[in-house]
Design an enzyme around this catalytic site. Structure first.
Site, PDB file in Angstrom:
ATOM      1  CE  LYS A  50      45.207  39.252  45.455  1.00 32.84           C
ATOM      2  NZ  LYS A  50      44.477  40.647  45.856  1.00 32.84           N
ATOM      3  NE  ARG A 148      39.366  45.926  46.912  1.00 32.45           N
ATOM      4  CZ  ARG A 148      40.337  45.445  46.538  1.00 32.45           C
ATOM      5  NH1 ARG A 148      40.157  44.706  45.122  1.00 32.45           N
ATOM      6  NH2 ARG A 148      41.622  45.718  46.934  1.00 32.45           N
ATOM      7  CE1 TYR A 276      26.629  19.686  24.783  1.00 36.29           C
ATOM      8  CE2 TYR A 276      28.670  20.702  25.807  1.00 36.29           C
ATOM      9  CZ  TYR A 276      27.795  19.526  25.598  1.00 36.29           C
ATOM     10  OH  TYR A 276      27.859  18.728  26.784  1.00 36.29           O
ATOM     11  CG  MET A 324      32.545  21.060  32.657  1.00 33.21           C
ATOM     12  SD  MET A 324      31.128  20.532  33.797  1.00 33.21           S
ATOM     13  CE  MET A 324      29.830  21.413  33.559  1.00 33.21           C
TER      14      MET A 324
HETATM   15  C1  LIG Z   1      45.586  41.584  45.519  1.00 37.42           C
HETATM   16  C2  LIG Z   1      45.917  42.743  46.350  1.00 37.42           C
HETATM   17  C3  LIG Z   1      47.374  43.142  46.344  1.00 37.42           C
HETATM   18  C4  LIG Z   1      48.219  42.713  45.186  1.00 37.42           C
HETATM   19  O1  LIG Z   1      47.971  43.217  43.982  1.00 37.42           O
HETATM   20  P1  LIG Z   1      48.804  43.059  42.495  1.00 37.42           P
HETATM   21  O2  LIG Z   1      48.223  44.251  41.674  1.00 37.42           O
HETATM   22  O3  LIG Z   1      48.529  41.792  42.060  1.00 37.42           O
HETATM   23  O4  LIG Z   1      49.993  43.306  42.882  1.00 37.42           O
HETATM   24  C5  LIG Z   1      48.001  44.125  46.998  1.00 37.42           C
HETATM   25  N1  LIG Z   1      47.045  44.731  47.977  1.00 37.42           N
HETATM   26  C6  LIG Z   1      45.941  44.250  48.105  1.00 37.42           C
HETATM   27  C7  LIG Z   1      45.101  44.901  49.207  1.00 37.42           C
HETATM   28  C8  LIG Z   1      45.234  43.320  47.152  1.00 37.42           C
HETATM   29  O5  LIG Z   1      44.017  42.960  47.556  1.00 37.42           O
END
Ligand SMILES: *Cc1c(COP(=O)(O)O)cnc(C)c1O
Length: 382
Positions: A50, A148, A276, A324
């Site tokens: 992801k 969650r 800045y 930036m």
């Molecule tokens: C991001 C995620 C993972 C991977 O988690 P890591 O700690 O990065 O290995 C696994 N399962 C779910 C549901 C996640 O959101």
């Protein structure tokens, strides 16, 4: 996507060189990390790619992980799964975070597995499957205690029964069940065992409803390393593949190098304020270098007071606030000049600074550093 790397003649006019900020991903490091995780679990390994493979390039990380011990891929949105298919990856892909009105037909058509966290999701998915005459491969998603994502225990039994009815209608096939632990980086935390117990209860409940989920997965990076009781038939590992170990127990290899050329160099007198807010003032006469990366590229502004970069083998402290698009470094007596390559991030052993250094300087997670990199960086693999 960023434009292709531009090749320019160097100032001397002899040696062609790459120009501009670069993000180089070391696929050998990802391969080695994948092998480490494949050894740490008796079950299958799902490579979680992801957020563009945690900023390392989803397709590159996926291909490398599949060649070194992973057998499945995991993403959040369906669109990320479709992109993996478009890149030519044919391994099983699970997408676990989608709105109720997601493009389920596209997911089924691309042979993606999808996680189902609610009755509404199940109904929409089954409806889409019926319409196109297909059958969706489903992983039922139970909230194992984070509150969650995933179905609440109070909804679970009804969700399982509904999924079984949709199975009997030929609309879905429940191939898996998933949960996630919120405190797995702390092995002493009591929520780990309550999460495992809830997952086991969820599996019994699914079986009682007539479901036979062959893939059962609860562990991510931390639980894979620390909690063998959570392993079940598969682990979903993301951060660990790119060298992030939230448990601090395991030797993993960082895979990222970020470099940029010095684009300007100036000499300043003692007392010259920089950047800045004039938050930094040269304590002595020195030379300042300008690096064309800033917080829009993912360098956290909060690191300004502590960060350094490396140029000509020495530390060049960040002078003043990260802007930036650019950052000033104090070159001191290094002799560095325009065109010299600055190491903004380097893996451990390279002289750094590492992803962990940037995280420490800014009070962020290493996950936030790697997924935040972007903007004008040109990514390539090595
Ligand atoms: C991001 C995620 C993972 C991977 O988690 P890591 O700690 O990065 O290995 C696994 N399962 C779910 C549901 C996640 O959101």
């Amino acid at each position: 996507m960023s434009p292709a790397v531009t090749v320019l003649r160097s100032v001397q006019g002899t040696r062609p060189r790459l120009t501009g900020p670069q993000l180089v991903v070391d696929l050998d490091a990802i391969a080695a990390n994948t092998q480490t995780f494949a050894r740490r679990t008796p079950g299958e390994l799902m490579a979680v790619v992801k957020a563009d493979g945690f900023g390392h390039g989803a397709a590159d990380v996926a291909r490398t992980a599949l060649a070194h011990g992973a057998s499945q891929l995991g993403v959040t949105a369906i669109a990320e799964g479709l992109a993996l298919r478009a890149a030519g990856l044919s391994a099983p892909v699970l997408s676990w975070l989608n709105p109720v009105d997601a493009d389920w037909a596209a997911a089924i058509g691309a042979d993606l597995d999808v996680a189902v966290p609610s009755r509404d999701h199940l109904d929409a998915l089954a409806h889409a499957a019926a319409q196109i005459g297909g059958r969706a491969r489903v992983h039922l998603h139970l909230d194992a205690g984070m509150a969650r994502d995933g179905a609440s225990p109070s909804e679970w039994a009804a969700l399982c029964r509904a999924a079984r009815r949709a199975e009997l209608l030929g609309q879905v096939q429940v191939v898996g069940m998933m949960g996630h632990l919120g405190c797995a980086d702390d092995p002493a935390h009591p929520s780990n065992s309550t999460g495992r117990t809830r997952f086991a209860w969820g599996l019994m409940t699914a079986r009682a409803a007539g479901l036979r989920p062959a893939q059962r997965h609860l562990a991510a990076t931390s639980a894979t390393l620390l909690d063998p009781l959570s392993h079940h038939t598969m682990s979903r590992v993301g951060a660990g593949l790119v060298g992030i170990d939230p448990t601090g127990t395991t030797e993993l290899r960082g895979a990222l190098t970020v470099t940029a050329p010095l684009v300007e160099v100036r000499s300043v007198l003692a007392g010259t304020p920089v950047g800045y807010g004039h938050s930094w003032t040269a304590p002595a006469a020195t030379r300042l270098g300008l690096v064309p990366l800033g917080y829009a590229d993912g360098l956290p502004r909060l690191a300004s007071g502590e960060a350094w970069m490396r140029v000509r083998g020495v530390h060049a402290p960040v002078a003043g606030r990260i802007s930036m698009d650019m950052t000033v470094v104090d070159l001191g007596s290094s002799g560095a000049d325009v065109g010299d390559e600055v190491t903004v991030i380097g893996p451990r052993g390279s002289g750094g600074p590492t992803v962990a250094d940037w995280a420490g300087w800014s009070g962020l997670l290493p996950h936030e550093i790697v997924t935040g990199l972007g903007g004008r960086l040109v990514r390539r693999t090595a």
